[in-house]
Design an enzyme around this catalytic site. Structure first.
Site, PDB file in Angstrom:
ATOM      1  N   TRP A  86     -19.902  18.052   8.191  1.00 46.67           N
ATOM      2  CA  TRP A  86     -18.170  17.124   7.245  1.00 46.67           C
ATOM      3  C   TRP A  86     -18.591  17.804   5.503  1.00 46.67           C
ATOM      4  O   TRP A  86     -19.373  18.283   5.213  1.00 46.67           O
ATOM      5  CB  TRP A  86     -18.319  15.668   6.646  1.00 46.67           C
ATOM      6  CG  TRP A  86     -18.449  14.516   7.701  1.00 46.67           C
ATOM      7  CD1 TRP A  86     -17.813  15.165   9.144  1.00 46.67           C
ATOM      8  CD2 TRP A  86     -18.546  13.332   7.751  1.00 46.67           C
ATOM      9  NE1 TRP A  86     -17.921  14.341   9.876  1.00 46.67           N
ATOM     10  CE2 TRP A  86     -18.450  12.692   9.454  1.00 46.67           C
ATOM     11  CE3 TRP A  86     -18.707  12.397   6.609  1.00 46.67           C
ATOM     12  CZ2 TRP A  86     -18.107  11.594   9.646  1.00 46.67           C
ATOM     13  CZ3 TRP A  86     -18.469  11.430   7.286  1.00 46.67           C
ATOM     14  CH2 TRP A  86     -18.522  10.714   8.566  1.00 46.67           C
ATOM     15  N   THR A 129       0.755  -1.325  -0.436  1.00 47.46           N
ATOM     16  CA  THR A 129       0.055   0.306   0.364  1.00 47.46           C
ATOM     17  C   THR A 129       0.806   0.926  -0.422  1.00 47.46           C
ATOM     18  O   THR A 129       1.945   0.605   0.100  1.00 47.46           O
ATOM     19  CB  THR A 129      -1.176  -0.002   1.336  1.00 47.46           C
ATOM     20  OG1 THR A 129       0.572   0.140   2.220  1.00 47.46           O
ATOM     21  CG2 THR A 129      -2.135  -1.219   1.068  1.00 47.46           C
ATOM     22  N   GLU A 187      -6.471  -3.315  -1.685  1.00 47.94           N
ATOM     23  CA  GLU A 187      -6.501  -4.297  -0.785  1.00 47.94           C
ATOM     24  C   GLU A 187      -7.398  -5.073  -1.188  1.00 47.94           C
ATOM     25  O   GLU A 187      -7.716  -6.161  -0.828  1.00 47.94           O
ATOM     26  CB  GLU A 187      -6.785  -4.033   0.642  1.00 47.94           C
ATOM     27  CG  GLU A 187      -6.385  -3.398   1.656  1.00 47.94           C
ATOM     28  CD  GLU A 187      -5.345  -1.839   1.210  1.00 47.94           C
ATOM     29  OE1 GLU A 187      -5.295  -1.361   0.366  1.00 47.94           O
ATOM     30  OE2 GLU A 187      -4.588  -1.275   2.184  1.00 47.94           O
ATOM     31  N   LYS A 220     -14.217  18.853   8.464  1.00 48.46           N
ATOM     32  CA  LYS A 220     -15.050  18.400  10.184  1.00 48.46           C
ATOM     33  C   LYS A 220     -14.884  19.800  10.122  1.00 48.46           C
ATOM     34  O   LYS A 220     -14.938  20.763  11.021  1.00 48.46           O
ATOM     35  CB  LYS A 220     -14.215  17.684  11.338  1.00 48.46           C
ATOM     36  CG  LYS A 220     -14.669  16.392  10.623  1.00 48.46           C
ATOM     37  CD  LYS A 220     -13.598  15.394  11.183  1.00 48.46           C
ATOM     38  CE  LYS A 220     -12.836  14.345  10.971  1.00 48.46           C
ATOM     39  NZ  LYS A 220     -11.554  13.961   9.808  1.00 48.46           N
TER      40      LYS A 220
HETATM   41  P1  AMP Z   1      -4.627   2.590  -3.268  1.00 49.36           P
HETATM   42  O1  AMP Z   1      -4.756   1.520  -2.831  1.00 49.36           O
HETATM   43  O2  AMP Z   1      -3.235   3.079  -3.353  1.00 49.36           O
HETATM   44  O3  AMP Z   1      -4.904   2.756  -5.023  1.00 49.36           O
HETATM   45  O4  AMP Z   1      -5.552   3.410  -3.397  1.00 49.36           O
HETATM   46  C1  AMP Z   1      -7.003   3.324  -2.985  1.00 49.36           C
HETATM   47  C2  AMP Z   1      -7.195   4.736  -2.293  1.00 49.36           C
HETATM   48  O5  AMP Z   1      -7.559   5.449  -3.934  1.00 49.36           O
HETATM   49  C3  AMP Z   1      -9.249   4.461  -2.247  1.00 49.36           C
HETATM   50  O6  AMP Z   1      -9.586   4.269  -1.004  1.00 49.36           O
HETATM   51  C4  AMP Z   1      -9.958   6.063  -2.079  1.00 49.36           C
HETATM   52  O7  AMP Z   1      -9.437   6.826  -1.349  1.00 49.36           O
HETATM   53  C5  AMP Z   1      -8.674   6.179  -3.545  1.00 49.36           C
HETATM   54  N1  AMP Z   1      -9.746   6.208  -5.028  1.00 49.36           N
HETATM   55  C6  AMP Z   1      -9.852   5.075  -5.244  1.00 49.36           C
HETATM   56  N2  AMP Z   1     -10.549   4.903  -6.838  1.00 49.36           N
HETATM   57  C7  AMP Z   1     -11.025   6.263  -6.161  1.00 49.36           C
HETATM   58  C8  AMP Z   1     -12.326   7.066  -6.883  1.00 49.36           C
HETATM   59  N3  AMP Z   1     -13.174   7.128  -8.219  1.00 49.36           N
HETATM   60  N4  AMP Z   1     -12.788   8.239  -6.442  1.00 49.36           N
HETATM   61  C9  AMP Z   1     -12.217   8.729  -4.965  1.00 49.36           C
HETATM   62  N5  AMP Z   1     -11.108   8.008  -4.861  1.00 49.36           N
HETATM   63  C10 AMP Z   1     -11.040   7.068  -4.947  1.00 49.36           C
END
Ligand code: AMP
Length: 549
Positions: A451, A189, A337, A446
């Site tokens: 929010w 991650t 994940e 916040k």
């Molecule tokens: P990663 O694990 O680095 O791929 O990041 C995942 C995170 O990216 C998710 O938990 C979201 O917070 C953000 N994310 C992924 N797709 C979107 C989307 N279409 N719109 C907004 N946030 C997104």
């Protein structure tokens, strides 16, 4: 009573065998590190992956071994995917944009024995090689003749091309068969707080994800499609595209390190790309190139779908793709994940004939769960909230390609009593099942017990003429706890000030969401996966005095 069907394991090698046998001539086109166009096809990918696997076996790579890559999207990286995973070893794809501390941490944590790297990354490898204690051998993904020029000071160095050239094909070679739950690849991650954590995918999770990913309403991979894979092979298996593409014999176009607007445009045009997958920042660069050169994408391109995820697709992007490209922006959400597919925003029959503006409203949502993924939103007491389009809560997920625990047990137990994983996102789910992501729970602002969604504000702000990129963060406020600060990057040459931006926002957002201040900076900090680095931005502005404070 058990069914009486054959109990064949779901293995990644079967995808390559299929592509090679039934779609041998279908091309895999790469823009190489050197900037040339390289053409190969599924037959050659299959042949080279087998020779690579044989040579890896000779070096002691076996089931459970870890082989690492520091590499761009090219045919060689695809070959490594299939060769390493086909043997039952684990491919650890490293994000080269990680900080040296994180690189050091993950390479050692994963215990990779061999590291393959694109020549761009030779300086990183050269600098860090002594810290990569587990790595016995390094391979530059290049021809032997170029090694001296590229990487003179790397210990135990070999050439990727020489490795394949010196390994004769073996007609007797067959991919080993093993338990489908065997680990296949490892991706860490992004780790904005603390050390990155490893997500260890399996053959079974990968194949199930590939089956669903290729469906018509999702990525629609097909022998008649051409996919530009901008999402990196080093992050979450490029959204599973290499697997789905092999399953259906799809032509792949791989941009290497060239993600600038010009390269993207040329690949889309010259390779007749029908689907392209990437994060919003990539498409912003494409738009800037189109604007700067007054191009006519509708005439030049045949891009049917732009698959956009990783961060929220702004409305302006949905609109521009529709009006100027005749391209449907397919919004999706997921995470490392989750392999990563969670939800995809396809329209339903009732949306098909809506006026464009109302269609864009639907497309702004992240989408509906794909088969296999269960979603719930919960309140602070972990009680389920209704899917009524109003209640907002923490979004949790479960399913066969969703993490059960992190690599080596980091972080301990990560599922709730019902077996759901907390995504760290806050969302609303409507009665059709569309989720709208409000924010990362850490990014939501916040203000006086209410929010404000930074995503919503950013979406509107990037539509303001003259703004190239925008981010909204919460800054502490004596009365309201936090208030929004809008941080913008101007387009080159744009004349813009705070009052122009605020008057643009007026009427487009609730009045109380109006940012308390607007600041302009030269560039926004980005994470290793090309998203806005909110944590860094919050640190940068942590002592910022809002004029309203
Ligand atoms: P990663 O694990 O680095 O791929 O990041 C995942 C995170 O990216 C998710 O938990 C979201 O917070 C953000 N994310 C992924 N797709 C979107 C989307 N279409 N719109 C907004 N946030 C997104």
């Amino acid at each position: 009573m058990l069914g009486l069907m054959q109990d064949k394991p779901l293995l990644i090698s079967s995808l390559l065998e299929h592509a090679e046998r039934f779609h041998p001539e279908v091309e895999v086109v790469s823009k190489t590190v050197e900037g040339t166009i390289h053409r190969t096809n599924w037959r050659e990918i299959g042949q080279r992956a087998r020779r690579l696997a044989i040579s890896l076996e000779k070096q002691g790579v076996k089931k459970g071994s870890v082989v690492a890559t520091l590499a761009w999207n090219t045919h060689r990286h695809v070959e490594l995917y299939f060769a390493v995973m086909g043997l039952g070893a684990v491919l650890h794809t490293i994000n080269p944009r990680l900080s040296p501390e994180h690189l050091d941490y993950i390479v050692n944590h994963a215990e990779g024995e061999i590291l393959f790297f694109d020549t761009t990354f030779a300086p990183i490898v050269e600098k860090m090689q002594e810290r990569f204690g587990h790595v016995k051998r390094f391979y530059a993904m290049a021809a032997e003749a170029t090694l001296d020029k590229i990487a003179p000071k790397i210990r135990d160095l070999g050439s990727y091309e020489a490795l394949i050239d010196n390994t004769p094909a073996d007609p007797a070679f067959t991919w080993p068969q093993f338990d489908e739950r065997t680990a296949s690849s490892l991706c860490y991650t992004s780790g904005t707080t603390g050390n990155p954590k490893g997500v260890l995918y399996s053959h079974r999770s990968t194949i199930l994800h590939a089956c669903v990913g290729g469906l018509p309403d999702i990525m629609n991979t097909s022998a008649n499609a051409t996919i530009l894979v901008v999402v990196p092979l080093f992050h979450v298996n490029a959204w599973g595209l290499p697997y789905s593409a092999a399953m259906t014999g799809t032509k792949l176009v791989l941009p290497g390190p060239h993600m600038d607007g010009k390269s993207m445009y040329e690949l889309l045009r010259d390779e007749r790309v029908t689907l392209a997958a990437g994060v919003p920042t990539v498409w912003q660069m494409l738009f800037q190139y189109v604007d700067a050169n007054s191009l006519k994408p509708r005439e030049d391109l045949c891009l049917k779908t732009a698959l956009v995820g990783g961060s929220a697709a702004p409305r302006m992007m949905i609109e521009r793709f529709d009006r100027e490209f005749d391209t449907f922006l397919l919004h999706a959400w997921g995470m490392t994940e989750m392999s990563p597919l969670g939800v995809v925003c396809q329209l339903l029959p009732k949306h098909q004939h809506l006026p464009a503006e109302q269609r864009y409203d639907v497309q702004m949502k992240q989408g509906r769960a794909v088969w296999g993924v269960q979603l719930k939103i919960v309140d602070e007491d972990n009680q389920r909230l209704p899917h009524d389009g109003k209640a907002r809560g923490r979004l949790l997920v479960s399913g066969p390609w969703i993490v059960d625990s992190y690599f080596k047990g980091e972080g301990g137990k990560i599922l709730d009593e019902e077996g759901f994983f907390d995504t760290g996102d806050v969302a609303v789910i409507d009665d059709d099942g569309y989720i709208t992501l409000v924010d990362r729970s850490k990014d939501v602002i916040k203000s006086g017990g209410e929010w404000i969604s930074s995503i919503d504000l950013e979406n509107v702000a990037v539509g303001c003429p003259g703004i190239a990129m925008a981010a909204v963060i919460g800054v502490s406020h004596p009365k309201w706890q936090e208030r929004p600060l809008l941080v913008c990057v101007k387009k080159p040459g744009a004349e813009l000030d705070k009052s122009t931006v605020l008057s643009y926002l007026e009427g487009k957002i609730a009045k109380w969401w109006t940012p308390d201040d607007v600041v302009f900076i030269d560039a926004l900090p980005l994470t290793a996966t090309g998203k806005i680095y909110k944590l860094g931005l919050r640190q940068q502005f942590k002592d910022y005095q809002l004029p309203t404070a």
